[in-house]
Write an enzyme that holds these catalytic residues in place. Structure first.
Site, mmCIF file in Angstrom:
data_model
loop_
_atom_site.group_PDB
_atom_site.id
_atom_site.type_symbol
_atom_site.label_atom_id
_atom_site.label_comp_id
_atom_site.label_asym_id
_atom_site.label_seq_id
_atom_site.Cartn_x
_atom_site.Cartn_y
_atom_site.Cartn_z
ATOM 1 N N CYS A 139 40.871 27.992 29.676
ATOM 2 C CA CYS A 139 39.731 28.757 30.199
ATOM 3 C C CYS A 139 39.460 29.966 29.300
ATOM 4 O O CYS A 139 40.086 31.010 29.454
ATOM 5 C CB CYS A 139 40.014 29.197 31.635
ATOM 6 N N CYS A 142 38.183 33.078 31.079
ATOM 7 C CA CYS A 142 39.227 33.806 31.816
ATOM 8 C C CYS A 142 40.142 34.592 30.875
ATOM 9 O O CYS A 142 40.501 35.729 31.148
ATOM 10 C CB CYS A 142 40.108 32.837 32.595
ATOM 11 N N ASP A 143 40.546 33.967 29.784
ATOM 12 C CA ASP A 143 41.639 34.528 28.975
ATOM 13 C C ASP A 143 41.196 35.101 27.626
ATOM 14 O O ASP A 143 41.966 35.814 26.976
ATOM 15 C CB ASP A 143 42.693 33.436 28.708
#
Ligand code: FAD
Ligand code: NDP
Length: 316
Positions: A139, A142-143
């Site tokens: 992701c 997300c990261d």
């Protein structure tokens, strides 16, 4: 006995639906699953470290702790939670029937919030206990902003729209982003391909495969193979992101709801209504576009409100 609302799932969509349904006095029953879709109860966020984009936590919060808080809030308002996976449903008539390995029951309305699982390839170095979540992720949104990726070369595997989007997004942080695709031709839409290709930080390695990820404690190098010549190269990198698709957790529905060609539940646009009146779907199981905790929570809220309206109009 017939339950008012049964919620299947355990991520932000399921628990937000439970909180709203419980506060509407619908006495929801929630099946959180037991390693359903290969993930612990709590859903995808149990597999990550810090969540920094869920409002209300200005310093971030660990994924598992956020899941525990969702669950505690559901329980606080009286949700009954079973740690069981729903294996079968019968949606042919109301009340709907459902079954886990341990019980069977009937419900006037059902909310499906079983999520999706990001696909990963079994590449040496990327597995749990190796460099997964130590530079290997599924992701980018997300990261990608983590300090470990800043100013470093990064890799994305995949040739679809997700790979193009994630690679373009990662150019904000990395010094260079390699897209590794197994074929000569991308699957992505033309506009997404053009956007990625136009970015000077993106290099596409066609007909290549990542064969290993190397590093001491964090990702340091990615080994790629040219599938035409067989040549192997080790390239310096700090991150590797899988963007090879997701698998929605819809097998247990047995084809009783309309799904799209990838298995996502189809909902009427702007609602959580499925093809069966009284059955609602929320979160990643019906959303292949945004796939975020907050959007899942938002649609869980909508599903509970729509279930409440449906039950007022169709009490039996
Ligand atoms: P999910 O979280 O997918 O949970 C559904 C769960 O339901 C399943 O995991 C399983 O436990 C259960 N279940 C499945 N089938 C059954 C069944 N038959 N019976 C009973 N239970 C069942 N989003 C963000 O906003 N911020 C982030 O920082 C972020 N980081 C992420 C990091 C990683 C590594 C991953 C993989 C995802 C991340 N996401 C993040 C995305 C986010 O986790 C998802 O968008 C969100 O969790 C989707 O929520 P959901 O409620 O739809 O379902
Ligand atoms: P896709 O299924 O479209 O693409 C997956 C890609 O990963 C393909 O190129 C595939 O290769 C490759 N792949 C699959 N398995 C492997 C593997 N084991 N090893 C290496 N490569 C692999 O998934 P996406 O997530 O990209 O997109 C899903 C849907 O969401 C699509 O409908 C897409 O249009 C949509 N989407 C739209 C966006 C937008 O418009 N902004 C953004 C993101 C997604 P191959 O091509 O060889 O099969």
């Amino acid at each position: 006995m017939v339950d008012n609302v049964v919620i299947i799932g355990s991520g932000p969509a399921a628990h937000t639906a439970a909180i709203y349904a419980a506060r509407a006095n619908l006495s929801p029953i929630l099946f959180e699953g037991w390693m359903a879709g290969g993930i612990a109860a709590g859903g995808q966020l149990t597999t990550t470290t810090d969540v920094e984009n869920f409002p209300g936590f200005p310093d971030g919060i660990s994924g598992p702790e956020l899941c525990d808080r969702f669950r505690a809030q559901s329980l606080r308002f009286g949700t009954v939670i079973h740690t069981e996976t729903i294996t079968r449903v019968d949606l042919s008539k109301r009340p709907f029937r459902y079954a886990s390995d341990e019980r069977e029951g009937a419900a006037r309305a059902i909310i499906i919030a079983t999520g999706a699982t990001a696909k990963r390839d079994d590449i040496p170095g990327t597995r749990d206990g190796e460099l997964w979540q130590k530079g290997v992720s599924a992701c980018a949104v997300c990261d990608g902003a983590l300090p470990m990726f800043r100013g470093k070369p990064l890799f994305v595997i995949g040739g679809g729209d997700s790979a193009m989007e994630e690679a373009t997004f990662l150019t904000k942080f990395g010094s260079k982003v390699y897209i590794v695709h197994r074929r000569d031709e991308l699957r992505a839409s033309k506009i997404m391909q053009d956007r990625a290709r136009a970015n000077p930080k993106v290099e596409i390695l066609y007909s290549h495969q990542v064969v290993e990820v190397l590093g001491e404690g964090v990702v340091q190098q990615t080994r790629v193979k040219d599938l035409k010549s067989g040549e192997l190269r080790d390239i310096e990198s700090a991150g590797l992101f899988f963007a090879i698709g997701h698998k929605p957790n819809t097998d247990f529905l047995g084809g009783q709801l309309k799904l799209d060609d990838q298995g996502y539940v189809l909902t009427t646009p702007g609602t959580t209504e499925t093809s069966v009146p009284g059955v609602f779907a929320a979160g990643d199981v019906q959303d292949k576009k945004y796939r975020q905790a907050i959007t899942a929570a938002g649609s869980g809220c909508a599903a509970a409100l729509e279930a409440e309206h449906f039950l007022s109009a169709h009490p039996e």
